[in-house]
Design a protein around this motif. Structure first.
Motif, mmCIF file in Angstrom:
data_model
loop_
_atom_site.group_PDB
_atom_site.id
_atom_site.type_symbol
_atom_site.label_atom_id
_atom_site.label_comp_id
_atom_site.label_asym_id
_atom_site.label_seq_id
_atom_site.Cartn_x
_atom_site.Cartn_y
_atom_site.Cartn_z
ATOM 1 N N ASN A 397 1.027 -1.248 -0.064
ATOM 2 C CA ASN A 397 0.001 -0.043 -0.027
ATOM 3 C C ASN A 397 0.660 1.444 -0.096
ATOM 4 O OD1 ASN A 397 -2.413 0.900 -0.422
ATOM 5 N ND2 ASN A 397 -2.972 0.799 1.782
ATOM 6 N N CYS A 450 -4.725 -2.884 7.850
ATOM 7 C CA CYS A 450 -4.716 -1.555 7.075
ATOM 8 C C CYS A 450 -6.017 -1.245 7.517
ATOM 9 C CB CYS A 450 -4.493 -1.815 5.686
ATOM 10 S SG CYS A 450 -4.876 -0.323 4.732
ATOM 11 N N ILE A 451 -6.222 0.415 7.571
ATOM 12 C CA ILE A 451 -7.342 0.849 7.558
ATOM 13 C C ILE A 451 -8.437 0.581 6.786
ATOM 14 C CG2 ILE A 451 -6.743 3.249 6.275
ATOM 15 C CD1 ILE A 451 -8.291 4.990 8.656
ATOM 16 N N GLY A 537 -2.402 0.706 9.687
ATOM 17 C CA GLY A 537 -1.299 0.523 8.911
ATOM 18 C C GLY A 537 -0.632 1.910 8.638
ATOM 19 N N PHE A 538 -1.457 2.846 8.360
ATOM 20 C CA PHE A 538 -1.076 3.926 7.658
ATOM 21 C C PHE A 538 -0.040 4.832 8.540
ATOM 22 C CE2 PHE A 538 -4.508 5.694 10.017
ATOM 23 C CZ PHE A 538 -4.323 6.669 10.504
HETATM 24 MO MO LIG Z 1 -3.403 1.342 5.081
#
Ligand SMILES: [Mo]
Ligand SMILES: Nc1nc2c(c(=O)[nH]1)N[C@H]1C(S)=C(S)[C@@H](COP(=O)(O)O)O[C@H]1N2
Length: 576
Positions: A397, A450-451, A537-538
């Motif tokens: 990502n 991950c969002i 994750g971000f």
């Molecule tokens: Mo993400």
């Protein structure tokens, strides 16, 4: 005395970009349409649109069968013994009090926003799995095509557009805003639900929806046959619901609602990675799939409930639930129409308002639920998995580095790489990869959340951040660690993210230089990326160039605590 000099920042702070306070379409991810929803049975995908003709055919067959059944004497005898309401069901004597009517309306109102925002979140990774590795091809449900194999396909590439009337706020990759809606309205819905539980049990209203005898089952079957034969059972809705109603309301209030809440919370890394075996059995994808199935229950419930309200006596039904009256007047119907107009107006208003006032929505959301998310950050996540859990596919990502400087680092096998650590520390450092590797090493096998909705397991190796803290000695006023990337974000300006110092002390917070026993691949953040297992994750910056310790982050970028916080309206504390 002179004023203290304004704190100087790491030179990279100048490469951060300001951000719009609203969603500007010329800066936003270009649209991409998904497919119609499909379900996988074995190796084949079925278009769910087939359910419409199949459902219509089944409905007709069901009516025919029910009418044929009612020709049978034994069935008529059964219906006579079990007319639809268990004889021992106690009647409710308090009618439809104002609080019940208000809560019913609020529940409907909140649910619509929750469901629309939830759909928007789903559209950011329009695939559902039963296994936590989210490997393409193993989905059981999707509204997206096969993942292309001839190019790098990031999770962001995979997000699809929703119309603004359907999702909140619609468009593509707007889940940052959708999440503020989803969580903030969830909180209101939860408070309404708690008050509802308390009030129905404080009065006799619980008797409407809690079965108290096994006879509810034959009576529910009886009601179903009567409805299906289109010869509806006699209504006593003012005092008692029929058994089928009672069962469905019970399931909705006491099963579907709590299941939604629990499976919602279990999708958060801080909670799931803290809970040990529960988080493993009901992993991110299991929780997400069940969350979606309970959403489908609510959709089906609302459609059938709404249809039956209309066809079993609109005037009597609306009179009860909107006016609290048991007479032949039209009062309830008019109140119902007003309620529907309020709903429709808010429905149409929500998306344009959100797109035009994105920063405001982010702020309101943070006030409403930011503190709750902050609580979950206290958990020190400990859950680890084993080698055999490592995902065969780990979605990549984000926006790759795109500079001559980075290319030169790759070409030189990162020998020229230096990690700069500065800001409010006693011992600023510049560390080569070899120096980092000489520090205490930690291996961990953990789940990445991950969002957008996918998850994956990998083995990460690197230097725990707590050792970095020991080395650089943050000053007492340092409250946050800023991670600057070598790569820009999708809308220009450097990618960065800010973490509370507490997060940096957690046992599994790591500067990783290896993934699955190999040097970290470029795609996943070479030469160095953050692992912070209680966050989404971000927040785990890849291709780290510098770490700066600061007292506040308001003067960095657009001041929201990170690139996606600035540009995509995410929250900077994201343990859920
Ligand atoms: Mo993400
Ligand atoms: N520099 C940088 N780091 C980043 C991103 C990015 O766009 N730029 N994306 C983040 C997001 S949204 C996720 S989910 C993870 C993905 O890590 P992966 O590519 O190893 O799966 O990286 C995070 N770190």
């Amino acid at each position: 005395m002179t004023a203290a000099p304004k704190p100087e920042h790491d030179p990279l702070a100048k490469s951060l970009s300001p951000a719009d306070d609203r969603v500007r379409l010329n800066h936003w991810l270009p649209p991409r349409s998904g497919t119609l929803p499909h379900i996988r049975i074995g190796r084949r995908w079925f278009n769910l649109l087939w359910l419409l003709p199949i459902g219509a055919a089944l409905l007709l067959i069901m009516i025919a069968c029910a009418q044929a059944l009612r020709e049978l004497a034994s069935v008529e005898a059964f219906l006579a013994t079990y007319p639809g309401v268990a004889s021992s069901t106690p009647p409710v004597t308090s009618g439809f009090p104002w609080w019940l009517r208000l809560q019913h309306f609020l529940n409907m109102f909140f649910m619509l926003f929750i469901m629309r925002a939830g759909l928007q979140i789903l559209a950011d990774h329009p695939r559902l799995y039963w296994k936590r590795d989210s490997t393409p091809g193993t989905e059981w449900f999707r509204f997206q095509s096969d993942v292309p194999k001839d190019r790098v396909w990031t999770a962001k590439d995979d997000a699809v557009t929703l119309p603004t009337w359907l999702g909140i706020p619609g468009l593509r990759h707007t889940l940052g805003l959708a999440r503020w809606w989803h969580f903030s309205v969830n909180l209101l819905w939860l408070l309404n639900g708690i008050a509802f539980y308390a009030l129905i049990f404080a009065t006799d209203q619980w008797q409407r929806i809690v079965p108290t005898t096994w006879e509810v089952f034959p009576n529910a079957l009886s009601t179903a046959i009567q409805y299906a034969s289109l010869d509806f059972p006699a209504e006593q809705g003012w005092t008692r619901y029929n058994s089928l109603q009672q069962l469905t309301y019970f399931v909705t209030v006491f099963i579907a609602a709590p299941v939604s809440i629990v499976t919602g919370l279990l999708q958060g890394p801080a909670i799931s990675n803290r809970l040990g075996w529960i988080g493993k059995v009901i992993n991110r994808q299991v929780a997400r799939s069940i969350h979606f199935i309970s959403f489908l229950w609510f959709v089906a419930f609302i459609l059938i409930h709404g249809a039956l309200v209309l066809i079993t006596g609109l005037r009597a039904n609306t009179n009860r639930m909107f006016a609290g009256l048991d007479d032949g007047s039209w009062t309830g119907f008019w109140l119902f129409l007003i309620a529907m107009m309020i709903l429709a107006t808010c429905w149409l208003w929500a998306s344009p308002f959100t797109l035009n006032n994105a920063r405001l929505v982010q702020k309101i959301g943070r006030v409403m639920v930011g503190w709750l998310k902050g609580l979950a950050e206290w958990f020190d996540p400990r859950s680890q998995l084993t080698e055999k859990d490592i995902s065969p596919h780990f979605w990549p990502n984000g926006t790759m580095p795109n500079s001559a400087e980075y290319d030169a680092l790759v070409a030189g096998n990162f020998e020229g790489y230096r990690l700069r650590i500065d800001g409010l520390v006693d011992n600023p450092q510049t560390l080569s990869l070899a120096e980092l590797k000489a520090m205490p090493r930690q291996d961990q096998i953990t789940t990445h959340f991950c969002i957008q909705g996918w998850s994956g397991v990998a083995k990460w190796s690197g230097v725990p951040m707590r050792h970095i803290l020991e080395l650089v000695q943050p000053k007492p006023e340092a409250r946050y660690a800023v991670f600057y990337s070598l790569a820009d974000g999708s809308d220009g300006g450097r990618y960065y993210d800010v973490h509370k110092l507490g997060n940096m002390r957690h046992a599994l917070t790591l500067l990783a230089y290896e993934m699955n026993g190999q040097p970290l691949p470029v795609l996943h953040g070479a030469p160095l990326r953050l692992r912070c297992e209680n966050e989404l994750g971000f927040k785990m910056v890849k291709w780290i160039e510098a770490i700066e310790f600061v007292e506040d982050f308001k003067d960095l970028g657009a001041g929201q605590g990170g690139y996606n916080e600035d540009h995509e309206f995410f929250g900077y504390r994201m343990p859920i």
